[in-house]
Design an enzyme around this catalytic site. Sequence first.
Site, short mmCIF file in Angstrom:
data_model
loop_
_atom_site.label_atom_id
_atom_site.label_comp_id
_atom_site.label_asym_id
_atom_site.label_seq_id
_atom_site.Cartn_x
_atom_site.Cartn_y
_atom_site.Cartn_z
N CYS A 191 21.43 30.98 59.78
CA CYS A 191 22.19 32.21 60.03
C CYS A 191 23.61 32.11 59.51
CB CYS A 191 22.13 32.60 61.49
SG CYS A 191 22.60 31.30 62.58
N ASN B 174 14.22 27.96 62.86
CA ASN B 174 14.88 27.42 61.66
C ASN B 174 15.57 26.09 61.93
OD1 ASN B 174 16.90 28.68 63.14
ND2 ASN B 174 18.06 29.31 61.34
N GLU C 92 23.63 33.75 70.10
CA GLU C 92 24.00 33.29 68.76
C GLU C 92 23.05 34.03 67.82
OE1 GLU C 92 24.01 31.91 65.63
OE2 GLU C 92 23.25 29.94 66.27
N VAL D 48 16.71 41.25 68.96
CA VAL D 48 16.15 40.61 70.16
C VAL D 48 17.27 40.22 71.12
CG1 VAL D 48 14.78 38.66 71.01
CG2 VAL D 48 14.10 39.82 68.91
N GLY D 49 18.39 39.77 70.57
CA GLY D 49 19.53 39.39 71.42
C GLY D 49 20.02 40.55 72.26
N GLY E 6 18.80 33.75 67.75
CA GLY E 6 17.78 34.51 67.04
C GLY E 6 18.37 35.79 66.50
N SER E 7 17.53 36.80 66.35
CA SER E 7 18.00 38.02 65.69
C SER E 7 18.87 38.86 66.63
CB SER E 7 16.80 38.85 65.23
OG SER E 7 16.18 39.44 66.36
N THR E 8 19.71 39.69 66.02
CA THR E 8 20.59 40.56 66.81
C THR E 8 19.76 41.55 67.62
OG1 THR E 8 22.45 40.28 65.33
CG2 THR E 8 22.42 42.31 66.60
N GLU F 210 29.01 27.51 71.01
CA GLU F 210 28.20 26.32 71.26
C GLU F 210 28.86 25.11 70.62
OE1 GLU F 210 24.22 27.41 69.85
OE2 GLU F 210 23.78 28.03 71.90
C1 SIN Z 1 21.40 28.56 62.75
O1 SIN Z 1 21.07 28.94 61.65
O2 SIN Z 1 21.03 29.18 63.77
C2 SIN Z 1 22.24 27.33 62.98
C3 SIN Z 1 22.84 26.81 61.75
C4 SIN Z 1 23.72 25.61 61.99
O3 SIN Z 1 23.84 25.11 63.11
O4 SIN Z 1 24.30 25.15 61.03
#
Ligand code: SIN
Length: 494
Positions: free
Chosen positions: A299, A167, A265, A247-248, A243-245, A475
């Site tokens: 996300c 994304n 994240e 898979v995380g 990515g997804s919870t 991050e």
């Molecule tokens: C994400 O959707 O993983 C990042 C969104 C963002 O940095 O604003």
Amino acid sequence: MDNSFINFPVKLRDPSLFDGRGLLNGQWRHAFPQKEFPVYEPSSGQILGFCANLSGVDFREAIESAHNGYKQYYSSTTAKERGSLLRRWNELILENVEDLSSILSLENGKVLAEARGEINYAASFVSWFAEEAVRSYGDVIPSSYKDATVITTKQPVGVCGVITPWNFPAAMITRKIAPAFAAGCSVVIKPPSETPFSAIALAKLALQAGFPRDIIHVVPTKDRSASLELATHCLVKKLSFTGSTGVGKLLAKLAAGTMKRVSMELGGNAPLIVFDDADLDKAVEGTLICKFRSSGQTCVCANRIFVHEDILEVFTQRMIERVQKFKLGRGIDSGVTHGPLVNASALEKVEIQVQDAIKKGGQLRYGGAKPLEAPAGYFYQPTIITNATKDMLVYQEETFGPLAAVFSFSDEEEVIALANDTEFGLAGYIFSENISRVHRVAKRLECGMLGVNTGVISAAETPFGGVKESGVGREGSKYGLSEYQNIKAVTIAG
Ligand code: SIN
């Protein structure tokens, strides 16, 4: 492999930036024998290009090279020199913003204006960490031992495995690897198989900027088990995943086998609360931006929109008036405001949530289907549903699409409980002009990031990350660098 036989629909100033090969140790790597995977343009469902489908052997080679690479890189550069390399990379990204935006828009589907925004956002992390590189201070600590002093220094963790999502094909690369490079680490990147080309183009520019060839490796693959090397290989000391919870959690479990540092994240289910004392213009604007950015595929997008019962109807009407003006289409075409979803399963998820909400009593106020004059790609109308309730899928799961589900509430306690009623805790949003309420509610919402009277919260200087099952670590910001560093305490006696 040569991508030139694919009819790349845009003329690039530097056509070499569109490349489907992996990058190992400065060498451009084909997959043998002839193993490539197609990458589709979400706006048409047609093949955009092919990418090398590299293997576990390639991952191991990249990791070993990165292990030697970081030691040399860290010991032979000062923080200032690492900052200069980052600055040069930032300049190159900005010089190539048009090419990078076209590649990003085509592979991801997001509209060109958003793609440009993302490339600038990606560059902002590089520039930010160029500045942070030289501000990596330690401490001098009074020791409890006689005649001793404790000093701390920060050292790079070593090889970092980086797994990024489709994304944000560019910004999630730089948000992870710019601090890694600033700290003195090396990286092995597994780009998303839906959108690998942006990562490869950025890596090309990093080499041009002068980063040593053994500290940046890009290993595209469709083979999940091959990429698990990044979570299990003993030479990888840190794993950063967006990515997804689900898979995380799997990756974190695997990474625990060799006690790697992790940054995760993960998914969200963001509440957005509009109180009856909100400025309605700000609330509508903020909701539109944060719900429909990237067609709902971030996300931090609002997932559950809670609106006070007294203003629900006027808020809904204003939202409808605005989404009616959206123009869906191919991201690179002018006049288009919103692109498609990334693939068929993303589209199906939205369709299922919409049908589920309607079946359970939700009132469809706008959209609710693929566009009538549907282009061939994965398009879905911006959709507004009111009367949303707790038993609906949209309350329980992240949508990742253009569905705005509106819930009604009557008091503050009730809406705080609803907002926190999720295992996720990434972003949240509140709209209110009452400063006491803002402080009260901000304190009690369970999330890592909160927007107050705004739908825009992401920036290089702001710590990005979640609580609960939305992940661990931060991050960007002044905290992002320490995710790639170990503290060494040196007790000096005598
Ligand atoms: C994400 O959707 O993983 C990042 C969104 C963002 O940095 O604003």
